[in-house]
Scaffold this motif. Structure first.
Motif: not given
Length: 338
Positions: A5-10, A12-13, A34, A44, A73, A77
């Motif tokens: 989840k954290r890797e996906t959020a980073v 994406t950003a 974030l 990350t 992505y 995402v």
């Protein structure tokens, strides 16, 4: 590979920031949004780099997303929403699907999409073999030289010179055209070509009276014509920082000029039933490029393809719904002409 989840959020950003700025993204630039510390972000981002999703162009710079990062992505995402009504109205008003013949509509669509996306737009006209026969007329230009004018449903027109013996009169040609139209109206050109080949090999005397009608039709449909390709917005290539190198620009311009390569590229996307994205790894020789494409059709058969060509760093959330809606406009345009 599914990221945490954290890797996906980073990831994406990084992707969305890079799309907006075209610059490598630092951990400091993402920390506030974030809610993570720069140290956690660096850790990350380092892990994502090891996995091949980020790259560090320079030792002191931030990270930039790789092609696999954009693919992740897009697949995992990005959630596409409908094109805003204002944009829908803008597209429809500029394309004007009810005005003029089909080539004019496609030219307007190319200009409109290239202007709104600031990218190159490419549209492949419907293939003649998949279009349905509406009418054929034979025009006597001079003894022995005839112009065959084939009009397909949907607005496609094909003109071809045909040579026959000099005894044919204008009245003969009208009679032959009416005969062929009575047989083939509403059938696809592919079906008609097959029937003509069968009849020409048929030696039944009942066909003798119209032997020359079949021969005229055979010449008019002797080979499948390559669909026309419309291109607009090539000047936008120089607006993209990814395409500043002369070699890259030259390769893209060669692709645009070589219509056979464009057709091959668009054909690969025609099997899709909706908007799709091909990245550079799917397009040999087009490093750093992306193609957002959608088929358009009158009914169940895909007749043509509409696409936007640009850098991998594209605003897919905006461009994909725009390409999809423009394809819907062209589909409705074809249906209204049947």
């Amino acid at each position: 590979m599914i990221l945490s989840k954290r890797e996906t959020a980073v990831l994406t950003a990084v992707v969305e920031t890079y799309v907006e700025t075209a610059m490598p993204v630092s951990s400091q630039a993402l920390a506030v949004g974030l809610g993570l510390s720069p140290a956690s972000l660096r850790s990350t981002m380092a892990a994502l780099t090891e996995k091949g999703y980020l790259q560090q162009p320079h030792t002191s710079a931030g990270r930039a997303p790789t092609v696999p990062a954009f693919r992740y992505y897009l697949d995992q995402v990005l959630k596409l929403g409908p094109l805003p009504r204002r944009e829908q109205s803008r597209l429809h008003d500029h394309i004007q699907p009810g005005a003029g013949d089909l080539p004019q509509v496609l030219r307007r669509a190319v200009r409109t999409l290239s202007t709104l996306t600031r990218q190159v737009c490419v549209i492949m006209a419907p293939r003649q073999d998949l279009a349905r026969w509406r009418q054929i007329d034979f025009v006597l230009l001079r003894p022995g030289m005839i112009m065959a004018v084939l009009v397909m449903q949907g607005g496609l027109v094909s003109n071809r010179l045909v040579q026959m013996d000099e005894s044919l009169s204008a009245d003969d040609l009208v009679r032959y055209g009416n005969y062929l139209n009575s047989l083939f109206e509403g059938r696809t050109t592919h079906e008609v070509r097959g029937e003509i080949e069968r009849q020409l090999h048929n030696v039944r005397k009942t066909l003798d009276a119209y032997r020359r009608a079949w021969e005229l039709a055979a010449q008019a449909l002797s080979e499948e014509e390559q669909p026309e390709v419309f291109v607009g917005g090539a000047s936008h290539l120089t607006d993209q920082p990814e395409f500043t190198e002369l070699e890259t620009i030259q390769e893209l311009l060669r692709l645009i000029e070589e219509r056979s390569r464009l057709l091959e590229l668009l054909d690969k996307t025609s099997a899709s039933q909706s908007v799709s994205v091909s990245l550079s790894q799917d397009m040999p020789g087009l490093a750093g490029c992306s193609l957002v494409a959608s088929p358009y059709s009158a009914f169940s058969t895909n007749h043509g393809t509409l696409a936007v060509l640009g850098p991998v760093r594209m605003n897919y959330a905006r461009i994909m719904p725009m390409v999809d809606f423009a394809a819907q406009i062209l589909s409705q345009c074809l249906k209204s002409r049947f």
